[in-house]
Write a protein that holds these residues in place. Structure first.
Motif, PDB file in Angstrom:
ATOM      1  N   PRO A  45       0.687  -1.279  -0.084  1.00  9.87           N
ATOM      2  CA  PRO A  45      -0.105  -0.012  -0.029  1.00  9.87           C
ATOM      3  C   PRO A  45       0.995   1.406   0.060  1.00  9.87           C
ATOM      4  CG  PRO A  45      -0.809  -1.586   1.535  1.00  9.87           C
ATOM      5  CD  PRO A  45       0.300  -2.054   1.099  1.00  9.87           C
ATOM      6  N   SER A  46       1.915   1.412   0.723  1.00  4.68           N
ATOM      7  CA  SER A  46       2.862   2.424   0.980  1.00  4.68           C
ATOM      8  C   SER A  46       3.274   2.750  -0.465  1.00  4.68           C
ATOM      9  CB  SER A  46       3.868   2.075   1.773  1.00  4.68           C
ATOM     10  OG  SER A  46       4.707   3.364   1.869  1.00  4.68           O
ATOM     11  N   LEU A  47       3.994   1.533  -1.229  1.00  9.44           N
ATOM     12  CA  LEU A  47       4.828   1.739  -2.461  1.00  9.44           C
ATOM     13  C   LEU A  47       3.531   2.152  -3.604  1.00  9.44           C
ATOM     14  CD1 LEU A  47       6.790   1.117  -4.723  1.00  9.44           C
ATOM     15  CD2 LEU A  47       5.714  -1.159  -5.051  1.00  9.44           C
ATOM     16  N   HIS A  57      -3.798   3.825 -12.122  1.00 10.40           N
ATOM     17  CA  HIS A  57      -4.079   2.749 -10.979  1.00 10.40           C
ATOM     18  C   HIS A  57      -3.315   1.455 -11.588  1.00 10.40           C
ATOM     19  CE1 HIS A  57      -6.206   0.522  -8.375  1.00 10.40           C
ATOM     20  NE2 HIS A  57      -6.667  -0.284  -9.030  1.00 10.40           N
ATOM     21  N   VAL A  58      -2.361   0.925 -10.534  1.00  8.41           N
ATOM     22  CA  VAL A  58      -1.641  -0.044 -10.737  1.00  8.41           C
ATOM     23  C   VAL A  58      -2.725  -1.194 -10.418  1.00  8.41           C
ATOM     24  CG1 VAL A  58      -0.028  -1.609  -9.956  1.00  8.41           C
ATOM     25  CG2 VAL A  58       0.355   0.716 -10.487  1.00  8.41           C
ATOM     26  N   SER A  78      -6.358   1.377  -1.312  1.00  7.63           N
ATOM     27  CA  SER A  78      -7.216   2.581  -1.409  1.00  7.63           C
ATOM     28  C   SER A  78      -8.547   2.475  -2.291  1.00  7.63           C
ATOM     29  CB  SER A  78      -6.526   3.572  -2.231  1.00  7.63           C
ATOM     30  OG  SER A  78      -4.923   3.926  -1.798  1.00  7.63           O
ATOM     31  N   ASN A  79      -9.142   1.493  -1.497  1.00  5.42           N
ATOM     32  CA  ASN A  79     -10.666   1.089  -2.123  1.00  5.42           C
ATOM     33  C   ASN A  79     -10.321   0.559  -3.468  1.00  5.42           C
ATOM     34  OD1 ASN A  79     -12.016   1.730   0.312  1.00  5.42           O
ATOM     35  ND2 ASN A  79     -11.901   4.035  -0.293  1.00  5.42           N
ATOM     36  N   GLN A  80      -9.473   0.009  -3.980  1.00  3.77           N
ATOM     37  CA  GLN A  80      -9.183  -0.434  -5.189  1.00  3.77           C
ATOM     38  C   GLN A  80      -8.610  -1.856  -5.217  1.00  3.77           C
ATOM     39  OE1 GLN A  80      -7.393   2.151  -7.891  1.00  3.77           O
ATOM     40  NE2 GLN A  80      -9.365   3.510  -7.947  1.00  3.77           N
ATOM     41  N   VAL A  81      -9.041  -2.978  -6.103  1.00  2.00           N
ATOM     42  CA  VAL A  81      -8.582  -4.048  -5.977  1.00  2.00           C
ATOM     43  C   VAL A  81      -7.212  -4.318  -6.818  1.00  2.00           C
ATOM     44  CG1 VAL A  81      -8.811  -6.649  -6.738  1.00  2.00           C
ATOM     45  CG2 VAL A  81     -10.639  -5.138  -5.785  1.00  2.00           C
ATOM     46  N   VAL A  82      -6.169  -4.797  -6.086  1.00  2.00           N
ATOM     47  CA  VAL A  82      -4.882  -4.894  -6.792  1.00  2.00           C
ATOM     48  C   VAL A  82      -4.660  -6.688  -6.924  1.00  2.00           C
ATOM     49  CG1 VAL A  82      -2.453  -4.659  -7.001  1.00  2.00           C
ATOM     50  CG2 VAL A  82      -3.932  -2.895  -5.855  1.00  2.00           C
ATOM     51  N   LEU A  99       1.832  -3.148 -13.245  1.00  2.00           N
ATOM     52  CA  LEU A  99       0.948  -3.091 -14.408  1.00  2.00           C
ATOM     53  C   LEU A  99      -0.300  -2.174 -14.029  1.00  2.00           C
ATOM     54  CD1 LEU A  99       0.722  -6.553 -15.737  1.00  2.00           C
ATOM     55  CD2 LEU A  99       2.478  -4.656 -16.609  1.00  2.00           C
ATOM     56  N   ALA A 100      -0.506  -1.040 -15.098  1.00  2.07           N
ATOM     57  CA  ALA A 100      -1.524  -0.042 -14.974  1.00  2.07           C
ATOM     58  C   ALA A 100      -2.126  -0.391 -16.475  1.00  2.07           C
ATOM     59  CB  ALA A 100      -1.194   1.305 -14.627  1.00  2.07           C
ATOM     60  N   PRO A 101      -3.325  -0.808 -16.499  1.00  2.00           N
ATOM     61  CA  PRO A 101      -4.083  -0.794 -17.772  1.00  2.00           C
ATOM     62  C   PRO A 101      -4.138   0.611 -18.516  1.00  2.00           C
ATOM     63  CG  PRO A 101      -5.189  -1.962 -16.290  1.00  2.00           C
ATOM     64  CD  PRO A 101      -4.508  -1.346 -15.526  1.00  2.00           C
ATOM     65  N   GLY A 102      -3.675   0.540 -19.678  1.00  2.00           N
ATOM     66  CA  GLY A 102      -3.784   1.828 -20.655  1.00  2.00           C
ATOM     67  C   GLY A 102      -2.576   2.779 -20.243  1.00  2.00           C
ATOM     68  N   ARG A 103      -1.950   2.448 -19.313  1.00  2.00           N
ATOM     69  CA  ARG A 103      -0.716   3.328 -18.892  1.00  2.00           C
ATOM     70  C   ARG A 103       0.680   2.791 -19.018  1.00  2.00           C
ATOM     71  NH1 ARG A 103      -2.247   8.212 -15.982  1.00  2.00           N
ATOM     72  NH2 ARG A 103      -4.557   8.331 -16.529  1.00  2.00           N
ATOM     73  N   GLY A 104       0.816   1.619 -18.636  1.00  2.00           N
ATOM     74  CA  GLY A 104       2.140   0.915 -18.918  1.00  2.00           C
ATOM     75  C   GLY A 104       2.392  -0.099 -17.982  1.00  2.00           C
TER      76      GLY A 104
END
Length: 132
Positions: A45-47, A57-58, A78-82, A99-104
């Motif tokens: 989470p810190s990273l 969003h990774v 942060s309320n998002q699934v990783v 990995l972040a979809p659409g970002r890289g």
């Protein structure tokens, strides 16, 4: 002789992260992360919260299964699934892949938590260098 200033560590004192400058060229390593432990659930989470907003969003993190203990297949950050993946490839035992979809995709060198300050600093600097 002058030396170029080193990129600073993250502004968050608890996060030891140094990122390479972004350029149009792909890099084998995009920076270095020096976690305080191998507890992925505590460290991740810190990273992720310390990454640049431009990275988006990774959603997927891959770590070396031989280096990191088992972790659940996903976690809430942060309320998002990783999604968490453990690779067994011996070719990259000290990296984490984000990995972040659409970002890289970003590959970070992981400096082992028990590394001394004196040994970690050159590793972090080299991973974030423009010379890679």
């Amino acid at each position: 002789m002058t030396t170029a200033p080193q990129p600073p560590l993250s502004s968050r004192p608890d996060l030891r992260l140094r990122l390479a400058p972004r350029s149009g060229m792909p890099r084998p390593i995009d920076g270095a992360w020096w976690p305080r432990s191998y507890d992925l659930l505590a460290e991740l989470p810190s990273l992720l919260s310390g990454l640049p907003r431009a990275w988006g969003h990774v959603t997927s993190v891959t770590v070396n299964g031989a280096t990191w203990p088992a972790a659940p297949g996903r976690m809430l950050v942060s309320n998002q699934v990783v999604r968490l993946h453990r690779a067994l490839a011996a070719s990259a035992p000290h990296t984490v892949v984000l990995l972040a979809p659409g970002r890289g995709r970003w590959d970070l060198l992981v400096v082992p938590p028990d590394t001394t300050d004196e040994a970690a600093e050159p590793l972090m600097a080299a991973a974030a260098s423009d010379d890679v």
